[in-house]
Each structure stands twice: as structure tokens, then as C-alpha cells.
Design a protein around this motif. Sequence first.
Motif, short mmCIF file in Angstrom:
data_model
loop_
_atom_site.label_atom_id
_atom_site.label_comp_id
_atom_site.label_asym_id
_atom_site.label_seq_id
_atom_site.Cartn_x
_atom_site.Cartn_y
_atom_site.Cartn_z
N ARG A 132 0.85 -1.19 0.00
CA ARG A 132 0.00 0.00 0.00
C ARG A 132 0.89 1.24 0.00
O ARG A 132 2.00 1.23 0.53
N PRO A 133 0.40 2.32 -0.62
CA PRO A 133 1.19 3.56 -0.63
C PRO A 133 1.42 4.09 0.78
O PRO A 133 0.56 3.96 1.65
N VAL A 134 2.57 4.68 0.98
CA VAL A 134 2.85 5.36 2.25
C VAL A 134 1.97 6.60 2.34
O VAL A 134 1.82 7.34 1.37
N ASN A 135 1.39 6.81 3.50
CA ASN A 135 0.66 8.04 3.81
C ASN A 135 1.56 8.81 4.78
O ASN A 135 1.67 8.44 5.95
N PRO A 136 2.25 9.85 4.30
CA PRO A 136 3.20 10.54 5.17
C PRO A 136 2.61 11.04 6.48
O PRO A 136 3.27 11.00 7.51
N ALA A 137 1.36 11.48 6.45
CA ALA A 137 0.75 12.02 7.67
C ALA A 137 0.60 10.95 8.76
O ALA A 137 0.86 11.22 9.93
N THR A 138 0.20 9.75 8.37
CA THR A 138 -0.04 8.71 9.38
C THR A 138 1.13 7.74 9.53
O THR A 138 1.27 7.12 10.59
N ASP A 139 1.95 7.59 8.50
CA ASP A 139 3.04 6.60 8.54
C ASP A 139 4.38 7.18 8.99
O ASP A 139 5.32 6.43 9.27
N ALA A 140 4.49 8.50 9.05
CA ALA A 140 5.78 9.10 9.43
C ALA A 140 6.31 8.61 10.77
O ALA A 140 7.51 8.32 10.87
N PRO A 141 5.49 8.47 11.82
CA PRO A 141 6.06 7.97 13.09
C PRO A 141 6.67 6.57 12.95
O PRO A 141 7.74 6.30 13.49
N LEU A 142 6.01 5.69 12.23
CA LEU A 142 6.55 4.35 12.01
C LEU A 142 7.86 4.42 11.22
O LEU A 142 8.86 3.83 11.62
N LEU A 143 7.84 5.14 10.11
CA LEU A 143 9.05 5.25 9.28
C LEU A 143 10.19 5.89 10.07
O LEU A 143 11.34 5.45 9.97
N HIS A 144 9.87 6.90 10.85
CA HIS A 144 10.89 7.55 11.69
C HIS A 144 11.52 6.54 12.65
O HIS A 144 12.74 6.51 12.82
N SER A 145 10.68 5.70 13.25
CA SER A 145 11.21 4.70 14.20
C SER A 145 12.15 3.72 13.50
O SER A 145 13.09 3.22 14.12
N TRP A 146 11.92 3.44 12.22
CA TRP A 146 12.80 2.53 11.48
C TRP A 146 14.09 3.22 11.04
O TRP A 146 15.17 2.70 11.25
N VAL A 147 13.96 4.38 10.37
CA VAL A 147 15.13 5.00 9.74
C VAL A 147 16.14 5.56 10.75
O VAL A 147 17.29 5.79 10.38
N CYS A 148 15.72 5.76 11.98
CA CYS A 148 16.63 6.30 12.99
C CYS A 148 17.45 5.23 13.70
O CYS A 148 18.34 5.56 14.49
N MET A 149 17.17 3.98 13.43
CA MET A 149 17.88 2.90 14.11
C MET A 149 19.25 2.65 13.46
O MET A 149 19.44 2.91 12.27
N GLU A 150 20.16 2.09 14.23
CA GLU A 150 21.51 1.82 13.75
C GLU A 150 21.51 0.90 12.52
O GLU A 150 22.28 1.11 11.59
N TYR A 151 20.66 -0.11 12.52
CA TYR A 151 20.68 -1.04 11.39
C TYR A 151 20.32 -0.34 10.07
O TYR A 151 20.67 -0.83 9.00
N ALA A 152 19.64 0.81 10.15
CA ALA A 152 19.22 1.55 8.95
C ALA A 152 20.18 2.68 8.59
O ALA A 152 19.83 3.57 7.84
N ARG A 153 21.41 2.62 9.08
CA ARG A 153 22.36 3.71 8.86
C ARG A 153 22.58 4.01 7.38
O ARG A 153 22.81 5.15 7.00
N PHE A 154 22.47 3.00 6.52
CA PHE A 154 22.66 3.24 5.09
C PHE A 154 21.51 4.02 4.47
O PHE A 154 21.61 4.50 3.36
N TRP A 155 20.41 4.15 5.20
CA TRP A 155 19.28 4.93 4.72
C TRP A 155 19.59 6.42 4.82
O TRP A 155 18.95 7.25 4.16
N GLY A 156 20.56 6.78 5.70
CA GLY A 156 21.03 8.16 5.80
C GLY A 156 20.11 9.11 6.54
O GLY A 156 20.20 10.32 6.35
#
Length: 186
Positions: free
Chosen positions: A6-30
Motif C-alpha cells: 500500500r502507498p505510504v501516507n506521510p501524515a499517518t506513517d511518518a512515526p513508524l518510518l521515523h522509528s525505522w530509519v533512525c535505528m543503527e541497522y538503517a544507517r545506510f538509509w542516511g
Amino acid sequence: MRFSFRPVNPATDAPLLHSWVCMEYARFWGMQSATLAEVRAEYENIQSSGHHTAILGMEDGNPVFLMERYDPTRSPLHGLYDAEAGDIGMHLLVAPPLRPRPGFTTAVMSAVLDTLLADPTVERVVVEPDATNHKIHILNARLGFRKHALVRLPDKEAWLSLCTRENFRDAALLLTTQTASEGATR
């Protein structure tokens, strides 16, 4: 494993995505030091661009990966390789696992490639992972990607890799054969 998209909805999905991209394992995401507002703005820009789309992969109604589909000719890759009609770019971030699941990331990548290549206009999938991200290079090779060129992008040195429909089909067949023979020896 079965996935839906399903398409990302930035308004509702940003907290989830933020929790993923800020983790050490996602360092290559920048985006490790990005704020929630910056993550939301990034995905608002992606979704409104007209040439870049963010999609959540779901399993049993739960988001388990993020896939971005983009036009490489309208990205920093423009001019760094001989783009062809039918090229589509892809980024992939698998959610942090609640429990380890052998073969999960391979299944996710396979589902993403199946989905991208189901589009009859797509002939090749293009990726440009960080040159030092050895785990993704191994996974990419298992699924049919071939390294094309080491390229310098604004934020990294990357291995531009390509996967044709035929490369993926051959890799998927080999994976199926390996999985079947592993199951027979257990």
C-alpha cells in the motif's frame, strides 16, 4: 510468506518510518538523525514528486518493509549509466524484526522484485546501495542483480547494480531448487 502493498501516507506513517530509519541497522538509509517532521516532509516530497513513490509492504496487516520505486533518469543516477527504457529504481528497508525469521529478507526482496517486474513496462530493476553495505550486495546477487559500476552519488559511493527479468527468474528458480533440496535433507 505473503505480502501486500500500500502507498505510504506521510501524515499517518511518518512515526513508524521515523522509528525505522533512525535505528543503527538503517544507517545506510542516511536518516539516523532526522526528526519526525523531516521524515514526514521527505515522504511528502516523494509521494508528490510524480516520479518517486514510497510503498509499505504488509504481512498480516502489519507493515514489515518500505519500498521506494523511482525513475532513475530523474534521480542522482542520471548520466552515471546508460539508462534504458524500462529501467525502474528501487530502495528497500526491512523493518526491525520482532524475532529472527530465516529467509525473511530474501522473501521480501523476492516479493518486491515480483511486484516491480509484474509491470510489463519494467525490464530492469536498478539499485545503488552503499559500497560498504556488504549484506545487501550478497542479497542482491542471490536475487539476480549484477554489479554494473561503482558510482559516486551526492551522499555515498555506491554499487550500481541491475537485475533483468531473466536474471531474477533464473535466481528465483535456483532459490526454489535450493530450498526444496534443503527441506529434503532435514
